[in-house]
Scaffold this motif. Sequence first.
Motif, PDB file in Angstrom:
ATOM      1  N   GLN A 118      12.352  21.903  25.714  1.00 36.26           N
ATOM      2  CA  GLN A 118      12.054  23.242  25.213  1.00 36.26           C
ATOM      3  C   GLN A 118      11.733  23.200  23.726  1.00 36.26           C
ATOM      4  OE1 GLN A 118      15.240  25.997  25.913  1.00 36.26           O
ATOM      5  NE2 GLN A 118      14.055  27.795  25.317  1.00 36.26           N
ATOM      6  N   ALA A 119      10.683  23.909  23.353  1.00 39.97           N
ATOM      7  CA  ALA A 119      10.348  24.110  21.943  1.00 39.97           C
ATOM      8  C   ALA A 119      10.568  25.572  21.601  1.00 39.97           C
ATOM      9  CB  ALA A 119       8.896  23.735  21.678  1.00 39.97           C
ATOM     10  N   THR A 120      11.135  25.832  20.422  1.00 40.22           N
ATOM     11  CA  THR A 120      11.361  27.194  19.956  1.00 40.22           C
ATOM     12  C   THR A 120      10.862  27.319  18.520  1.00 40.22           C
ATOM     13  OG1 THR A 120      13.360  27.339  21.338  1.00 40.22           O
ATOM     14  CG2 THR A 120      13.064  29.021  19.634  1.00 40.22           C
ATOM     15  N   LYS A 153      18.936   5.930  15.090  1.00 37.79           N
ATOM     16  CA  LYS A 153      19.575   5.184  16.172  1.00 37.79           C
ATOM     17  C   LYS A 153      19.767   6.063  17.401  1.00 37.79           C
ATOM     18  CE  LYS A 153      23.601   2.264  17.188  1.00 37.79           C
ATOM     19  NZ  LYS A 153      24.862   1.693  16.641  1.00 37.79           N
ATOM     20  N   LYS A 154      20.224   7.299  17.185  1.00 38.30           N
ATOM     21  CA  LYS A 154      20.431   8.229  18.293  1.00 38.30           C
ATOM     22  C   LYS A 154      19.100   8.628  18.931  1.00 38.30           C
ATOM     23  CE  LYS A 154      24.949   9.027  18.372  1.00 38.30           C
ATOM     24  NZ  LYS A 154      25.764   8.808  19.591  1.00 38.30           N
ATOM     25  N   LEU A 155      18.073   8.791  18.104  1.00 42.57           N
ATOM     26  CA  LEU A 155      16.761   9.169  18.604  1.00 42.57           C
ATOM     27  C   LEU A 155      16.168   8.038  19.454  1.00 42.57           C
ATOM     28  CD1 LEU A 155      14.926  11.622  18.421  1.00 42.57           C
ATOM     29  CD2 LEU A 155      13.860  10.607  16.393  1.00 42.57           C
ATOM     30  N   THR A 156      16.328   6.808  18.973  1.00 48.28           N
ATOM     31  CA  THR A 156      15.856   5.645  19.733  1.00 48.28           C
ATOM     32  C   THR A 156      16.567   5.558  21.076  1.00 48.28           C
ATOM     33  OG1 THR A 156      15.335   4.422  17.717  1.00 48.28           O
ATOM     34  CG2 THR A 156      15.652   3.130  19.733  1.00 48.28           C
ATOM     35  N   GLN A 157      17.875   5.791  21.057  1.00 51.03           N
ATOM     36  CA  GLN A 157      18.661   5.743  22.285  1.00 51.03           C
ATOM     37  C   GLN A 157      18.222   6.839  23.253  1.00 51.03           C
ATOM     38  OE1 GLN A 157      22.880   6.068  21.612  1.00 51.03           O
ATOM     39  NE2 GLN A 157      23.409   5.636  23.737  1.00 51.03           N
ATOM     40  N   LEU A 158      17.968   8.033  22.735  1.00 49.57           N
ATOM     41  CA  LEU A 158      17.520   9.129  23.594  1.00 49.57           C
ATOM     42  C   LEU A 158      16.172   8.803  24.236  1.00 49.57           C
ATOM     43  CD1 LEU A 158      17.759  12.879  23.131  1.00 49.57           C
ATOM     44  CD2 LEU A 158      15.463  11.923  23.244  1.00 49.57           C
ATOM     45  N   ARG A 159      15.235   8.295  23.437  1.00 49.24           N
ATOM     46  CA  ARG A 159      13.922   7.949  23.995  1.00 49.24           C
ATOM     47  C   ARG A 159      14.047   6.861  25.050  1.00 49.24           C
ATOM     48  NH1 ARG A 159      11.867   8.320  18.365  1.00 49.24           N
ATOM     49  NH2 ARG A 159      12.186   6.074  18.253  1.00 49.24           N
ATOM     50  N   ARG A 160      14.934   5.912  24.830  1.00 46.67           N
ATOM     51  CA  ARG A 160      15.103   4.792  25.763  1.00 46.67           C
ATOM     52  C   ARG A 160      15.770   5.234  27.056  1.00 46.67           C
ATOM     53  NH1 ARG A 160      19.341   0.924  23.630  1.00 46.67           N
ATOM     54  NH2 ARG A 160      20.678   2.383  24.730  1.00 46.67           N
ATOM     55  N   ASP A 161      16.779   6.092  26.950  1.00 53.23           N
ATOM     56  CA  ASP A 161      17.615   6.397  28.108  1.00 53.23           C
ATOM     57  C   ASP A 161      17.212   7.660  28.856  1.00 53.23           C
ATOM     58  OD1 ASP A 161      19.094   4.186  27.388  1.00 53.23           O
ATOM     59  OD2 ASP A 161      20.713   5.321  26.433  1.00 53.23           O
ATOM     60  N   GLU A 185      19.402  18.757  20.832  1.00 57.27           N
ATOM     61  CA  GLU A 185      18.474  19.130  19.771  1.00 57.27           C
ATOM     62  C   GLU A 185      17.995  17.853  19.076  1.00 57.27           C
ATOM     63  OE1 GLU A 185      16.024  20.586  17.440  1.00 57.27           O
ATOM     64  OE2 GLU A 185      17.144  22.125  18.521  1.00 57.27           O
ATOM     65  N   LEU A 186      16.665  17.657  19.028  1.00 59.12           N
ATOM     66  CA  LEU A 186      16.116  16.441  18.417  1.00 59.12           C
ATOM     67  C   LEU A 186      16.125  16.512  16.896  1.00 59.12           C
ATOM     68  CD1 LEU A 186      13.024  15.672  20.687  1.00 59.12           C
ATOM     69  CD2 LEU A 186      15.422  15.092  21.032  1.00 59.12           C
ATOM     70  N   THR A 187      15.935  17.722  16.359  1.00 54.46           N
ATOM     71  CA  THR A 187      15.874  17.877  14.909  1.00 54.46           C
ATOM     72  C   THR A 187      17.173  17.410  14.266  1.00 54.46           C
ATOM     73  OG1 THR A 187      14.511  19.835  15.282  1.00 54.46           O
ATOM     74  CG2 THR A 187      15.343  19.491  13.057  1.00 54.46           C
ATOM     75  N   HIS A 195       4.168  14.644  21.153  1.00 49.69           N
ATOM     76  CA  HIS A 195       4.880  13.666  20.320  1.00 49.69           C
ATOM     77  C   HIS A 195       6.138  14.276  19.701  1.00 49.69           C
ATOM     78  CE1 HIS A 195       0.928  11.196  19.730  1.00 49.69           C
ATOM     79  NE2 HIS A 195       1.498  11.004  20.908  1.00 49.69           N
ATOM     80  N   CYS A 196       6.067  15.534  19.296  1.00 49.10           N
ATOM     81  CA  CYS A 196       7.259  16.195  18.740  1.00 49.10           C
ATOM     82  C   CYS A 196       8.315  16.401  19.819  1.00 49.10           C
ATOM     83  CB  CYS A 196       6.874  17.534  18.113  1.00 49.10           C
ATOM     84  SG  CYS A 196       5.952  17.405  16.561  1.00 49.10           S
ATOM     85  N   MET A 197       7.893  16.801  21.015  1.00 52.31           N
ATOM     86  CA  MET A 197       8.841  17.033  22.100  1.00 52.31           C
ATOM     87  C   MET A 197       9.476  15.741  22.587  1.00 52.31           C
ATOM     88  SD  MET A 197       8.934  20.230  22.352  1.00 52.31           S
ATOM     89  CE  MET A 197      10.145  20.147  23.671  1.00 52.31           C
ATOM     90  N   ALA A 198       8.759  14.626  22.449  1.00 54.52           N
ATOM     91  CA  ALA A 198       9.257  13.336  22.913  1.00 54.52           C
ATOM     92  C   ALA A 198      10.030  12.581  21.831  1.00 54.52           C
ATOM     93  CB  ALA A 198       8.094  12.473  23.401  1.00 54.52           C
ATOM     94  N   GLY A 199      10.169  13.167  20.653  1.00 53.47           N
ATOM     95  CA  GLY A 199      10.886  12.499  19.582  1.00 53.47           C
ATOM     96  C   GLY A 199      10.111  11.384  18.922  1.00 53.47           C
TER      97      GLY A 199
END
Length: 272
Positions: free
Chosen positions: A32-34, A104-112, A97-99, A78-82
């Motif tokens: 979701q984007a807001t 490290k957390k962003l990399t983990q989220l994209r991977r998992d 929330e990606l913002t 690209h913004c929604m996918a981090g």
Amino acid sequence: MTTSTRPEYPAGGPQQGYPAASPSAAGTAAAQATDLSKVYGSGETQVVALDRISVEFRRAEFTAIMGPSGSGKSTLMHCMAGLDSVSSGSARIGDTELTGLKDKKLTQLRRDRIGFIFQAFNLLPTLNAIENITLPMDIAGRKPDQQWLDRVIQTVGLSGRLKHRPNQLSGGQQQRVAVARALAAQPEIIFGDEPTGNLDSRAGAEVLGFLRNSVRELGQTVVMVTHDPVAASYADRVVFLADGRIVDNLMDPTADAVLERMKSFDAKARTS
């Protein structure tokens, strides 16, 4: 020229009807984007790529994002996918929330939790098909769910090609490997950036059929950027962007309907 309302699957592609997504999976937001904005540069060189966009991508739904060149469709994905930061507003995957997430957390989220399919197949030439499919999980030190993996491989029709390396596969088969790789880790959402852009029409139809099948059969969520009305007609919904804003939304699209919408946007742009 009249285009088909729903492109036929090529020979060997899935022909059966698809069951509806389960009520528990459908209708809730996978992403979701807001009020999401993305601005590049400053002063006279400032470019507003996304202008306060709000949109949901629902679970177990196939969404296509379309718009003229420079409309912001790839930036939104690209913004929604981090893969890119936002200037203001919110981008969420599920309840996360990606913002402000650390790298490290962003990399983990994209991977998992996210799967990616791009125009370039991005396969390692020294690995065979099954090794390419399981590579992200191997890197993460996770064993695949064998039952799920077998189902994914069957869904994309690769059972007889698992020991083949990329140079022994056609372009369509290589992209099927990329689709299977994105599905294998059971991500919450898959983002595709022109995933059939390097394929001929037959191979592209195969890959789009498999993506649609993954939504119907496996309950996957897919968001795809495309410029092709026929590709968009495989989706459940099309979101149209222009000048960094969402300007229209089309459910149960046909290629003809998508083409007419795109023509109307072009006409408005010429007269504005």
